[in-house]
Motif scaffolding. Structure first.
Motif, mmCIF file in Angstrom:
data_model
loop_
_atom_site.group_PDB
_atom_site.id
_atom_site.type_symbol
_atom_site.label_atom_id
_atom_site.label_comp_id
_atom_site.label_asym_id
_atom_site.label_seq_id
_atom_site.Cartn_x
_atom_site.Cartn_y
_atom_site.Cartn_z
ATOM 1 N N GLN A 189 0.867 -1.170 0.000
ATOM 2 C CA GLN A 189 0.000 0.000 0.000
ATOM 3 C C GLN A 189 0.905 1.220 0.000
ATOM 4 O O GLN A 189 1.332 1.721 1.036
ATOM 5 C CB GLN A 189 -0.917 -0.006 1.216
ATOM 6 C CG GLN A 189 -2.058 1.000 1.132
ATOM 7 C CD GLN A 189 -3.094 0.622 0.079
ATOM 8 O OE1 GLN A 189 -3.584 -0.498 0.046
ATOM 9 N NE2 GLN A 189 -3.439 1.575 -0.783
ATOM 10 N N ASN A 230 -4.274 5.838 -1.896
ATOM 11 C CA ASN A 230 -4.978 5.507 -3.140
ATOM 12 C C ASN A 230 -4.060 4.893 -4.198
ATOM 13 O O ASN A 230 -4.295 5.047 -5.388
ATOM 14 C CB ASN A 230 -5.676 6.754 -3.708
ATOM 15 C CG ASN A 230 -4.698 7.878 -4.001
ATOM 16 O OD1 ASN A 230 -3.508 7.760 -3.713
ATOM 17 N ND2 ASN A 230 -5.194 8.967 -4.570
ATOM 18 N N ASN A 231 -2.998 4.203 -3.749
ATOM 19 C CA ASN A 231 -2.049 3.628 -4.702
ATOM 20 C C ASN A 231 -1.456 2.326 -4.158
ATOM 21 O O ASN A 231 -0.959 2.286 -3.031
ATOM 22 C CB ASN A 231 -0.912 4.617 -4.999
ATOM 23 C CG ASN A 231 0.078 4.073 -6.007
ATOM 24 O OD1 ASN A 231 -0.264 3.240 -6.833
ATOM 25 N ND2 ASN A 231 1.303 4.540 -5.929
ATOM 26 N N LYS A 232 -1.515 1.281 -4.988
ATOM 27 C CA LYS A 232 -0.921 -0.007 -4.656
ATOM 28 C C LYS A 232 0.181 -0.319 -5.658
ATOM 29 O O LYS A 232 0.042 -0.042 -6.845
ATOM 30 C CB LYS A 232 -1.977 -1.122 -4.707
ATOM 31 C CG LYS A 232 -3.150 -0.931 -3.770
ATOM 32 C CD LYS A 232 -4.224 -1.980 -4.053
ATOM 33 C CE LYS A 232 -5.458 -1.751 -3.211
ATOM 34 N NZ LYS A 232 -6.549 -2.692 -3.588
ATOM 35 N N ASP A 254 -3.105 1.314 -9.633
ATOM 36 C CA ASP A 254 -3.309 0.337 -8.562
ATOM 37 C C ASP A 254 -2.898 -1.043 -9.047
ATOM 38 O O ASP A 254 -3.734 -1.829 -9.500
ATOM 39 C CB ASP A 254 -4.774 0.322 -8.124
ATOM 40 C CG ASP A 254 -5.029 1.232 -6.945
ATOM 41 O OD1 ASP A 254 -4.063 1.572 -6.249
ATOM 42 O OD2 ASP A 254 -6.186 1.605 -6.723
ATOM 43 N N THR A 301 -1.325 -4.903 -8.443
ATOM 44 C CA THR A 301 -1.208 -5.935 -7.418
ATOM 45 C C THR A 301 -0.572 -7.181 -8.020
ATOM 46 O O THR A 301 -0.424 -7.303 -9.233
ATOM 47 C CB THR A 301 -2.579 -6.326 -6.827
ATOM 48 O OG1 THR A 301 -3.334 -7.044 -7.826
ATOM 49 C CG2 THR A 301 -3.367 -5.112 -6.372
#
Length: 251
Positions: free
Chosen positions: A79, A83-85, A110, A112
């Motif tokens: 994280q 507001n950003n992954k 974002d 993952t």
């Protein structure tokens, strides 16, 4: 009438016990130790962890991981901000971190990681997600000359990225995007990988593809019924070519 002397009786008793112990030892040697269990493929929900976390902390997240012997590889996301992954992948050997990579995608998208395949030796693939292209370093720099070199047009729908990774250091050798394509305007649509398998030459990807899945030449299929569709694509090991692509109720 028993004609055995006491000494002879003791000899046969000890001999019998030795045979039993030897048989038990042979059986134990043949049985594989529990720690040697190999898990080749794992795909699931992305979990969050940091390169600063211990293996115990990461393991407790119950995210996707593959293992062989004392080595386990984990995948997920950091994280980076509210507001950003950013995707993260880490390898531990007997509880000690060998490498952890959180630099594959560092843009404001974002991103993952949610899947892995590992043959226990040199063949390692990671499955990642993206929701668009933004300025900065992402998987595009690894995807030049591969099947799909970028997210494509539009933004918002979640697509997959498959990356071939060097297990020795976590470096991405090459990668490809894997997405659906909207038939009406050609923009990118969602695709989620569900399974990976490897036959020594080709990587088979099973996925859910929304309207519409891509043919081996990356163009849209013609489909009937509603999406998502069960989709299968067979990649060459270098991720440059799809040998075949198919989807239920599509052609």
């Amino acid at each position: 009438m028993n004609n055995y002397s006491p000494k002879l009786q003791k000899f046969w008793a000890n001999f019998s016990l030795s045979v039993i112990l030897l048989a038990d030892l042979v059986i134990a040697q043949k049985a594989p130790p529990a720690f040697a269990q190999t898990v080749n493929s794992s795909i699931g929900n992305a979990v969050t962890f940091s390169c600063n976390d211990s293996e115990a902390t990461i393991k407790a997240k119950n995210g996707p991981k593959v293992s062989s012997g004392n080595i386990t590889i984990y995948i997920g996301y950091e994280q980076a901000s509210s507001n950003n992954k950013n995707p993260v992948t880490a390898l531990f050997n007997n509880g000690i971190k060998t490498w952890c990579r959180n630099d594959y995608e560092t843009t404001n998208d974002d991103g993952t990681g949610y899947g892995l395949f590992w043959d226990g030796a040199n063949v390692l693939y990671g499955v990642y997600s993206a929701t668009g292209s933004q300025t900065g370093n992402d998987f595009r720099r690894f995807a030049t000359g591969r099947w799909l070199s970028s997210y494509g047009s539009g933004g918002g729908p979640k697509v997959a990225i498959i990356a071939r990774i060097n297990p020795a250091n976590g470096q991405v050798d090459y990668a490809t995007f894997l997405s659906a394509k909207k038939a009406d305007n050609g923009q990118t649509n969602s695709l989620v990988v569900q399974n990976l398998s490897w036959n020594g030459t080709n990587l088979t990807v099973q996925a859910k593809s929304w309207w519409t899945p891509r043919r081996a030449n990356t163009n849209s299929m013609t489909c009937s019924g509603s999406s998502p569709y069960q989709y299968t694509a067979v990649f060459t090991g270098d991720l440059a070519t799809v040998n075949s692509a198919s989807a239920v109720t599509c052609s």
